[in-house]
Scaffold this motif. Structure first.
Motif, PDB file in Angstrom:
ATOM      1  N   TYR A   1     -35.855 -13.154  12.001  1.00 28.45           N
ATOM      2  CA  TYR A   1     -35.478 -12.961  10.605  1.00 28.45           C
ATOM      3  C   TYR A   1     -34.523 -14.066  10.188  1.00 28.45           C
ATOM      4  O   TYR A   1     -33.894 -14.720  11.018  1.00 28.45           O
ATOM      5  N   LYS A   2     -34.436 -14.264   8.905  1.00 31.00           N
ATOM      6  CA  LYS A   2     -33.436 -15.164   8.340  1.00 31.00           C
ATOM      7  C   LYS A   2     -32.238 -14.307   7.957  1.00 31.00           C
ATOM      8  O   LYS A   2     -32.390 -13.265   7.339  1.00 31.00           O
ATOM      9  N   THR A   3     -31.054 -14.756   8.336  1.00 30.95           N
ATOM     10  CA  THR A   3     -29.845 -14.022   7.976  1.00 30.95           C
ATOM     11  C   THR A   3     -29.739 -13.937   6.462  1.00 30.95           C
ATOM     12  O   THR A   3     -29.893 -14.928   5.762  1.00 30.95           O
ATOM     13  N   LYS A   4     -29.485 -12.741   5.969  1.00 28.96           N
ATOM     14  CA  LYS A   4     -29.299 -12.525   4.530  1.00 28.96           C
ATOM     15  C   LYS A   4     -27.799 -12.423   4.266  1.00 28.96           C
ATOM     16  O   LYS A   4     -27.107 -11.623   4.897  1.00 28.96           O
ATOM     17  N   VAL A   5     -27.308 -13.250   3.343  1.00 28.36           N
ATOM     18  CA  VAL A   5     -25.889 -13.264   2.986  1.00 28.36           C
ATOM     19  C   VAL A   5     -25.708 -12.506   1.679  1.00 28.36           C
ATOM     20  O   VAL A   5     -26.309 -12.863   0.655  1.00 28.36           O
TER      21      VAL A   5
END
Length: 186
Positions: free
Chosen positions: A2-6
């Motif tokens: 996954y791509k880190t969600k900020v």
């Protein structure tokens, strides 16, 4: 993978940023938090009310220490699924805005925010200290709160009702984000 969600959480002082950030962290399995107030920023104005009166420049704040910690988390060996930032400026700082995937503004009635702030900041203060703080707020501090309402609130992706309890507010945020139960702690 996954791509880190900020996710950034903004509100006026006493609006619930810190409590909501901590509770969101508790609801996710793989999340980290960053808190704006934990940093000393070069270029930060000494007098926030004067900064607001002069027309605030959100790029005046050198957010490099916060950005370095954010990058370190994102680029780590096991990056978190979410990074939740207790961060008051939404997308208004040009160096940080491209890291933010979602900005939430907690719209807290100013009387509630003031009451929370007084309880938080003056638990053992003499009444004169509290009265002086209220007088400062009425004379010039309120302008900073209104700046948040006028500039940061319309800049956010979601506006949430800060009069709700922290638990209900976080439930509403998760529902708004349509977070799958597999991503949150059961």
């Amino acid at each position: 993978m996954y791509k880190t969600k900020v996710i950034s959480i903004a509100s006026v002082s006493g609006g619930g940023k810190t409590a909501v950030t901590k509770e969101l962290r508790n609801r996710f399995r793989h999340a980290e938090t960053l808190f704006f107030d934990n940093y000393d920023f070069h270029g930060a104005p000494d007098d926030l009310t004067q900064w607001v009166k002069e027309g605030p420049d959100y790029n005046q704040w050198n957010l490099d220490p916060l950005i370095a910690d954010l990058k370190s988390l994102i680029e780590g060996d096991v990056p978190p699924e979410y990074i939740i930032m207790d961060y008051p400026f939404s997308y208004k700082n040009d160096k940080l805005k491209n890291f933010i995937d979602l900005s939430i503004y907690i719209e807290t009635p100013l009387d509630i925010a003031m009451g929370r702030r007084l309880i938080r900041d003056f638990p053992y203060a003499a009444s004169i200290e509290i009265l002086n703080d209220i007088e400062f707020y009425l004379i010039s501090g309120r302008d900073a709160y209104l700046e948040m309402e006028d500039t940061i609130k319309p800049n956010a992706d979601f506006i949430m009702d800060g009069a709700m309890t922290v638990s209900k507010l976080v439930d509403a945020i998760l529902k708004k984000l349509k977070i799958e139960s597999s991503s949150t702690v059961s």
